[in-house]
Write an enzyme that holds these catalytic residues in place. Structure first.
Site, PDB file in Angstrom:
ATOM      1  N   ASP A 136      12.576  12.127 -23.443  1.00  0.00           N
ATOM      2  CA  ASP A 136      11.432  11.750 -24.287  1.00  0.00           C
ATOM      3  C   ASP A 136      11.878  11.478 -25.724  1.00  0.00           C
ATOM      4  OD1 ASP A 136       9.511  11.858 -22.361  1.00  0.00           O
ATOM      5  OD2 ASP A 136       8.644  13.778 -22.984  1.00  0.00           O
TER       6      ASP A 136
ATOM      7  N   SER B 142       8.198  -2.920 -19.488  1.00  0.00           N
ATOM      8  CA  SER B 142       7.770  -1.658 -20.100  1.00  0.00           C
ATOM      9  C   SER B 142       8.477  -1.458 -21.427  1.00  0.00           C
ATOM     10  CB  SER B 142       8.129  -0.518 -19.143  1.00  0.00           C
ATOM     11  OG  SER B 142       8.053   0.720 -19.800  1.00  0.00           O
TER      12      SER B 142
ATOM     13  N   TYR C 233      14.703   3.867 -13.357  1.00  0.00           N
ATOM     14  CA  TYR C 233      13.469   3.074 -13.419  1.00  0.00           C
ATOM     15  C   TYR C 233      13.512   2.137 -14.630  1.00  0.00           C
ATOM     16  CZ  TYR C 233       8.870   2.062 -15.330  1.00  0.00           C
ATOM     17  OH  TYR C 233       7.810   1.425 -15.931  1.00  0.00           O
TER      18      TYR C 233
ATOM     19  N   ASN D 211       1.551   2.585 -23.322  1.00  0.00           N
ATOM     20  CA  ASN D 211       1.080   3.605 -22.373  1.00  0.00           C
ATOM     21  C   ASN D 211      -0.325   3.304 -21.862  1.00  0.00           C
ATOM     22  OD1 ASN D 211       3.336   4.853 -23.941  1.00  0.00           O
ATOM     23  ND2 ASN D 211       2.890   6.601 -22.645  1.00  0.00           N
TER      24      ASN D 211
ATOM     25  N   ASP E 272       5.357  -6.159   2.230  1.00  0.00           N
ATOM     26  CA  ASP E 272       6.420  -5.823   1.292  1.00  0.00           C
ATOM     27  C   ASP E 272       6.913  -7.136   0.678  1.00  0.00           C
ATOM     28  OD1 ASP E 272       8.803  -5.227   0.064  1.00  0.00           O
ATOM     29  OD2 ASP E 272       9.605  -4.047   1.733  1.00  0.00           O
TER      30      ASP E 272
ATOM     31  N   LYS F 165      13.784  -2.274 -15.096  1.00  0.00           N
ATOM     32  CA  LYS F 165      12.985  -3.172 -15.947  1.00  0.00           C
ATOM     33  C   LYS F 165      13.916  -4.002 -16.839  1.00  0.00           C
ATOM     34  CE  LYS F 165       8.905  -1.869 -14.539  1.00  0.00           C
ATOM     35  NZ  LYS F 165       8.158  -2.748 -13.633  1.00  0.00           N
TER      36      LYS F 165
ATOM     37  N   LEU G 261       0.826  -1.224   0.000  1.00  0.00           N
ATOM     38  CA  LEU G 261       0.000   0.000   0.000  1.00  0.00           C
ATOM     39  C   LEU G 261       0.856   1.268   0.000  1.00  0.00           C
ATOM     40  CD1 LEU G 261      -2.907  -1.064   2.445  1.00  0.00           C
ATOM     41  CD2 LEU G 261      -2.771  -1.336  -0.042  1.00  0.00           C
TER      42      LEU G 261
ATOM     43  N   LYS H   9       7.803   3.155  -9.675  1.00  0.00           N
ATOM     44  CA  LYS H   9       7.608   3.408 -11.104  1.00  0.00           C
ATOM     45  C   LYS H   9       7.686   4.865 -11.539  1.00  0.00           C
ATOM     46  CE  LYS H   9       2.660   3.961 -10.820  1.00  0.00           C
ATOM     47  NZ  LYS H   9       1.354   3.730 -11.403  1.00  0.00           N
TER      48      LYS H   9
HETATM   49  C1  UD1 Z   1       6.660   7.284 -19.283  1.00  0.00           C
HETATM   50  C2  UD1 Z   1       8.037   6.777 -19.018  1.00  0.00           C
HETATM   51  C3  UD1 Z   1       8.056   5.290 -19.163  1.00  0.00           C
HETATM   52  C4  UD1 Z   1       7.039   4.649 -18.242  1.00  0.00           C
HETATM   53  C5  UD1 Z   1       5.675   5.239 -18.525  1.00  0.00           C
HETATM   54  C6  UD1 Z   1       4.709   4.748 -17.464  1.00  0.00           C
HETATM   55  C7  UD1 Z   1       9.643   8.536 -19.630  1.00  0.00           C
HETATM   56  C8  UD1 Z   1      10.723   8.937 -20.565  1.00  0.00           C
HETATM   57  N1  UD1 Z   1       9.018   7.387 -19.902  1.00  0.00           N
HETATM   58  O1  UD1 Z   1       6.315   7.045 -20.645  1.00  0.00           O
HETATM   59  O2  UD1 Z   1       9.338   4.818 -18.828  1.00  0.00           O
HETATM   60  O3  UD1 Z   1       7.015   3.267 -18.446  1.00  0.00           O
HETATM   61  O4  UD1 Z   1       5.724   6.668 -18.430  1.00  0.00           O
HETATM   62  O5  UD1 Z   1       3.410   5.094 -17.812  1.00  0.00           O
HETATM   63  O6  UD1 Z   1       9.361   9.219 -18.683  1.00  0.00           O
HETATM   64  N2  UD1 Z   1       3.439  14.796 -21.890  1.00  0.00           N
HETATM   65  C9  UD1 Z   1       3.158  16.142 -21.956  1.00  0.00           C
HETATM   66  N3  UD1 Z   1       2.800  16.788 -20.809  1.00  0.00           N
HETATM   67  C10 UD1 Z   1       2.706  16.149 -19.599  1.00  0.00           C
HETATM   68  C11 UD1 Z   1       3.007  14.767 -19.537  1.00  0.00           C
HETATM   69  C12 UD1 Z   1       3.389  14.119 -20.699  1.00  0.00           C
HETATM   70  O7  UD1 Z   1       3.217  16.760 -23.032  1.00  0.00           O
HETATM   71  O8  UD1 Z   1       2.382  16.812 -18.594  1.00  0.00           O
HETATM   72  C13 UD1 Z   1       3.799  14.071 -23.132  1.00  0.00           C
HETATM   73  C14 UD1 Z   1       5.177  13.434 -23.137  1.00  0.00           C
HETATM   74  O9  UD1 Z   1       6.156  14.323 -23.571  1.00  0.00           O
HETATM   75  C15 UD1 Z   1       4.951  12.249 -24.072  1.00  0.00           C
HETATM   76  C16 UD1 Z   1       3.489  11.866 -23.843  1.00  0.00           C
HETATM   77  O10 UD1 Z   1       2.886  13.016 -23.270  1.00  0.00           O
HETATM   78  O11 UD1 Z   1       5.091  12.650 -25.416  1.00  0.00           O
HETATM   79  C17 UD1 Z   1       3.304  10.701 -22.899  1.00  0.00           C
HETATM   80  O12 UD1 Z   1       4.005  10.934 -21.691  1.00  0.00           O
HETATM   81  P1  UD1 Z   1       3.859  10.012 -20.402  1.00  0.00           P
HETATM   82  O13 UD1 Z   1       2.425   9.793 -20.116  1.00  0.00           O
HETATM   83  O14 UD1 Z   1       4.696  10.582 -19.320  1.00  0.00           O
HETATM   84  O15 UD1 Z   1       4.428   8.605 -20.871  1.00  0.00           O
HETATM   85  P2  UD1 Z   1       5.858   8.249 -21.528  1.00  0.00           P
HETATM   86  O16 UD1 Z   1       6.828   9.338 -21.372  1.00  0.00           O
HETATM   87  O17 UD1 Z   1       5.603   7.738 -22.894  1.00  0.00           O
END
Ligand code: UD1
Length: 334
Positions: free
Chosen positions: A297, A126, A151, A181, A60, A155, A35, A86
């Site tokens: 990213d 992932s 992180y 995602n 745990d 994995k 939790l 995570k």
């Molecule tokens: C991220 C992690 C990945 C993890 C996954 C868990 C990174 C580099 N990767 O994936 O390791 O397994 O989350 O769900 O951090 N975005 C915005 N504004 C925001 C948040 C995100 O523009 O406030 C954009 C990001 O730039 C990206 C997309 O939305 O293009 C998705 O982002 P996010 O949901 O954080 O996932 P990932 O980065 O793909």
């Protein structure tokens, strides 16, 4: 039928949805969760949705004696291992905590399984293990590594540990699931994603902006080589993802060795595509500004889904509209 599955981290976002789908597929579900990033009430909610409250241990998973107790008290047939830290950003600040926790839980679990003759293991990996690759769609055969944060490396390392363990023990059956995602929530609105503090991921941020908890979304970069300049990802409904675990556990029960599968839809949506879909489906505004790129990213990431489809017989069926609808339905209940 009548098989019992242990879900570590089963009170978390993906774990709780998997618990629901497992129960509905006829499994007896035992959850072990400390939790640290979830709530006790989730267990009751799983019961509300399915009519069966899973067996729950607050513990745990790195604590050997606690695991021993679970394996003594239940005849576990298979394990799905979700428990782990995570948060990408936090992993950069606290790498040792991430390596210690994520590797320790896995090793303790594998040792305890071995001692109790449990052989089927499904791991929550992932797409982050593909690192900075831009070679889309990602196939399971392409090289992994080059991760951008601790992180991601946990994995990557755990995948290696599991491959080695399966190679050494012919009885072991390991399935590595590389998630793209996961977003959305159960359609009941009873379980969903509950980020701690400011959300790191896109969908929870969108839902909090829509609800007025945050002022506006920052879109991280609009100069990527994509159709509208914003990052493209393979968003998958968490219930589809959960069904993928049911298929993977069945596969593990019938095979030996180590297999890896992508769990995605094979479709890429940009940040602005997702914002637009969310607005249209839910009739709610999501103010945003364009902000600088976020470190680590990549431009585009989506799955080749062929292998999961042909070998597991699993395919995502819910579209981006359902993902947006269910995510909002959940957020409104908060
Ligand atoms: C991220 C992690 C990945 C993890 C996954 C868990 C990174 C580099 N990767 O994936 O390791 O397994 O989350 O769900 O951090 N975005 C915005 N504004 C925001 C948040 C995100 O523009 O406030 C954009 C990001 O730039 C990206 C997309 O939305 O293009 C998705 O982002 P996010 O949901 O954080 O996932 P990932 O980065 O793909």
């Amino acid at each position: 039928m009548g098989r019992t599955v242990l879900l570590t981290g089963g009170a978390g976002f993906i774990g709780s949805h998997t618990a629901v789908q497992m129960i509905e597929a006829g499994y007896e579900v035992v959850i072990a969760d400390d939790l640290s990033n979830s709530e006790r009430s989730v267990v009751e909610r799983i019961g509300e949705i399915t009519g069966t409250i899973p067996i729950f241990y607050e513990c745990d998973v790195a604590h050997k004696a606690s695991l021993e107790q679970i394996f003594r008290e239940h005849k576990i047939d298979g394990v799905v291992h979700f428990a782990g830290f995570k948060a990408v950003g936090e992993s950069v600040e606290k790498p040792l905590a991430y390596y210690r926790n994520n590797l320790d839980t896995t090793l303790t679990l594998l040792e305890t399984m071995g001692e109790h003759g449990v052989h089927d293991f499904v791991f929550s990996s992932s797409a982050t293990v593909y690192g900075m690759s831009e070679d889309v769609p990602f196939t399971e055969e392409q090289p992994t590594g080059g991760c951008t944060n601790p992180y991601g490396w946990t994995k990557y390392m755990i995948e290696q540990i599991l491959r080695d363990a399966a190679a050494a023990d012919p009885a072991l059956s390991v399935v590595l699931l590389r998630y793209f995602n996961p977003i959305g929530a159960h359609e009941s609105g009873l379980i969903g994603e509950k980020p701690n503090g400011i959300p790191n991921n896109l969908m929870p941020y969108i839902t909090q902006v829509a609800q007025g908890i945050r002022e506006q979304l920052s879109v991280f970069g609009n100069d990527y080589p994509t159709h509208d300049g914003t990052g493209v990802r393979d968003y998958i409904h968490v219930v589809d993802l959960a069904d993928g675990h049911v298929a993977a556990l069945r596969y593990a029960a019938e095979h030996k060795g180590c297999e890896v599968f992508n769990l995605g839809t094979g479709n890429g949506y940009s940040v602005l595509d997702l914002v637009e879909a969310f607005r249209e489906v839910n009739h709610v505004d999501v103010p945003y500004e364009i902000a600088p790129r976020r470190a680590g990213d990549i431009a585009t990431c989506y799955a080749d889904t062929q292998k999961a489809e042909s070998v597991l017989g699993w395919k995502a069926s819910r579209g981006v509209e359902e993902m947006c609808r269910d995510a909002w339905n959940w957020q409104k209940n908060q």
